[in-house]
Design an enzyme around this catalytic site. Structure first.
Site, short mmCIF file in Angstrom:
data_model
loop_
_atom_site.label_atom_id
_atom_site.label_comp_id
_atom_site.label_asym_id
_atom_site.label_seq_id
_atom_site.Cartn_x
_atom_site.Cartn_y
_atom_site.Cartn_z
N HIS A 107 3.13 3.97 2.87
CA HIS A 107 1.92 3.36 2.60
C HIS A 107 0.59 4.18 2.51
O HIS A 107 0.58 5.45 3.00
CB HIS A 107 2.08 2.05 3.44
CG HIS A 107 1.98 2.40 5.01
ND1 HIS A 107 0.79 2.39 5.83
CD2 HIS A 107 3.16 3.08 5.66
CE1 HIS A 107 1.20 2.87 6.93
NE2 HIS A 107 2.40 3.00 7.14
N SER A 153 -1.59 -3.83 6.68
CA SER A 153 -0.34 -3.44 7.05
C SER A 153 0.60 -3.14 5.81
O SER A 153 0.07 -3.36 4.70
CB SER A 153 0.56 -4.67 7.78
OG SER A 153 0.87 -5.66 6.92
N LYS A 154 1.60 -2.68 6.01
CA LYS A 154 2.54 -2.44 4.67
C LYS A 154 2.97 -3.39 4.02
O LYS A 154 3.10 -3.28 2.74
CB LYS A 154 4.11 -1.66 5.43
CG LYS A 154 3.97 -0.76 6.38
CD LYS A 154 5.29 -0.09 6.69
CE LYS A 154 4.90 0.83 7.85
NZ LYS A 154 6.21 1.81 8.04
N ARG A 155 2.73 -4.84 4.55
CA ARG A 155 2.82 -5.60 3.80
C ARG A 155 1.79 -6.23 2.99
O ARG A 155 1.99 -6.95 1.94
CB ARG A 155 3.60 -6.79 4.47
CG ARG A 155 4.82 -6.70 5.22
CD ARG A 155 5.26 -7.65 6.35
NE ARG A 155 4.33 -7.53 7.39
CZ ARG A 155 4.43 -6.59 8.19
NH1 ARG A 155 5.38 -5.61 8.22
NH2 ARG A 155 3.49 -6.68 9.23
N ASP A 156 0.63 -5.78 2.89
CA ASP A 156 -0.45 -5.97 2.37
C ASP A 156 -0.43 -5.65 1.13
O ASP A 156 -0.13 -4.71 0.58
CB ASP A 156 -1.82 -5.50 3.19
CG ASP A 156 -2.28 -6.35 4.19
OD1 ASP A 156 -2.11 -7.54 4.19
OD2 ASP A 156 -2.63 -5.79 5.28
#
Ligand code: GLU
Length: 446
Positions: free
Chosen positions: A17, A208-211
């Protein structure tokens, strides 16, 4: 005196990321600025969470970004192996040193490190003086015999003679544990530099990695230019102290230094990144732009009609279409839609564009005149086509725009695009006239 030794120490537990890329980049920049050594160390002791897929993503992403490592997997070096999963023997040796110093004890099957009880102070190159007291002994080997992150991280920084630990601020809270360990080993402390957090696009909290937009692979898939992404990443927590943003890498390397790193958090801004990428795209040679486009079309896969049609075109034609589009698009990913009518007769027609044209009166007479004039025109250059159109407009006492607007709609299905004359020249006489004819025969289809 040998130069600084820095390391990027990722754990291959997820996709690569933006935050990891920024940490890698700042280490790499510091090494290149100082003539030091950039070490890649893989922190893969957590066997359950690591995967080879993620490991390869790390290597590929670093290479794509141009962050070459001087020591590490595939590069070799005097302090290997560079994967922690292969360093069990080294950890056992270092453990003996702590045992001999009386700093370990066993409890419930786990091996604990005995803290000093003293507050630990570091002089962080970014944060300044940071003081923190560890209050509890902590585990360094789990009951299954595997070493814990804090232990292997410090052992490797010692064993690999790391002089500067440049990493994300999320590790600042670990640093007092690490300092305890350095001291227990009787080793000098490296210089710590904790990089400011990267905040998510909007609202509070770190990215975060999910953004959305957090993964480096995504930019690669979208055919972003790595140098644009790298330039953007440099500015996430560092600035050259003037207002410049776009800078050549050699200049960034020359200017980059730890005192230039900001204390304040950096906010991720995908519009700024997209803009940076566009500026870089504009200045690429047409061949490189076309190569990026080709890579992107290929990535769409053969099932995508836009990709299949574009890739089936001759390389010269493909290059010409892309060169024409280069100054017009903001991103490579716009190209399939933007260039669709160059590669197929089955292109969509924008109903709004059609409505606008018809609102000005039935364009069929203009189109028939245009087709007649172009049926004998020289299609080898924009200028010859333009002259034919100017003569036609003059003869009919009209403006060339009166022909260009419907003429563009008829051959491209849209009201926007590259130069009208370039479109006609590239599509060629036969196809252009056929498209006009089709339009004249069935203007309602459009
Ligand atoms: N493996 C750690 C991480 O992925 C690196 C910590 C460090 O740089 O010291 O965050």
């Amino acid at each position: 005196m040998p130069g600084p030794r820095v390391r990027f120490a990722p754990s291959p537990t997820g996709f690569f990321h933006i935050g990891s890329a920024r940490t890698a980049l700042f280490n790499w920049l510091y090494a290149r600025h100082t003539g030091g050594t950039f070490v890649l160390r893989i922190e893969d002791t957590d066997q359950a969470r690591n995967s080879d897929e993620f490991l390869n993503v790390i290597y590929d992403s670093l290479r794509w970004l141009g962050l070459d490592w001087d020591e590490g997997p595939h590069a070799g070096g005097d302090f290997g192996p560079y994967r922690q999963s292969e360093r069990a023997g080294i950890y056992r040796e270092y453990l003996e040193r702590l045992k001999a110093a009386g700093r370990t004890y066993e409890k419930d099957g786990a091996l604990f490190f005995r803290i000093s009880g003293e507050p630990q102070v570091i002089d962080d190159a970014v944060r300044g003086r940071v003081e923190r007291l560890e209050e509890k002994d902590f585990v360094i080997f789990r009951s299954d015999g595997s070493p814990v992150f804090h232990f292997v991280n410090v052992v490797d920084d010692i064993a690999m003679r790391i002089t500067h630990v440049i990493r994300g601020e999320d590790h600042l809270s670990n640093t007092s544990k690490h300092v305890e360990l350095f001291k227990a080993f009787g080793e000098p402390l490296p210089t710590f530099a904790h990089l400011p957090l990267i905040l998510k696009q909007s609202g509070p909290g770190k990215m975060s990695k999910r953004d959305q937009g957090a993964l480096v692979e995504e930019y690669r898939r979208r055919a972003y230019l790595p140098e644009a992404l790298v330039n953007f990443l440099c500015l996430l927590g560092w600035s050259p102290k003037d207002d410049r943003e776009k800078m050549p890498m050699a200049e960034i390397i020359r200017l980059f230094d730890l005192p230039g790193i900001n204390q304040s958090n950096a906010r991720f801004d995908d519009k700024k990144l997209a803009h940076m990428n566009m500026v870089y795209l504009l200045e690429q040679a047409p061949e490189r732009f076309a190569a990026l486009a080709r890579g992107f079309f290929t990535g769409l896969g053969p099932a995508d009609p836009a990709a299949a049609d574009a890739l089936a075109a001759s390389p010269d034609y493909f290059l010409a279409v892309m060169a024409l589009s280069q100054p017009k698009v903001k991103a490579i990913e716009e190209l399939p839609a933007y260039t669709r009518y160059f590669f197929t007769e089955d292109y969509p027609v924008d109903p709004k564009a059609r409505e606008t044209i018809f609102a000005k009166g039935d364009p069929r007479t203009r189109l028939a005149e245009l087709a007649a004039a172009f049926s004998t025109a020289d299609f080898s250059s924009d200028a010859t086509l333009e002259q034919v159109l100017r003569d036609l407009a003059a003869a009919k006492a009209l403006k060339i725009a009166d022909y260009i607007h419907p003429g563009r709609l008829a051959v491209s299905g849209t009201s926007v695009g590259p130069s009208f004359f370039s479109i006609y020249r590239l599509i060629g006489r036969d196809k252009a006239l056929r498209r006009i004819e089709r339009f004249l025969g069935a203007p309602d289809r459009l």
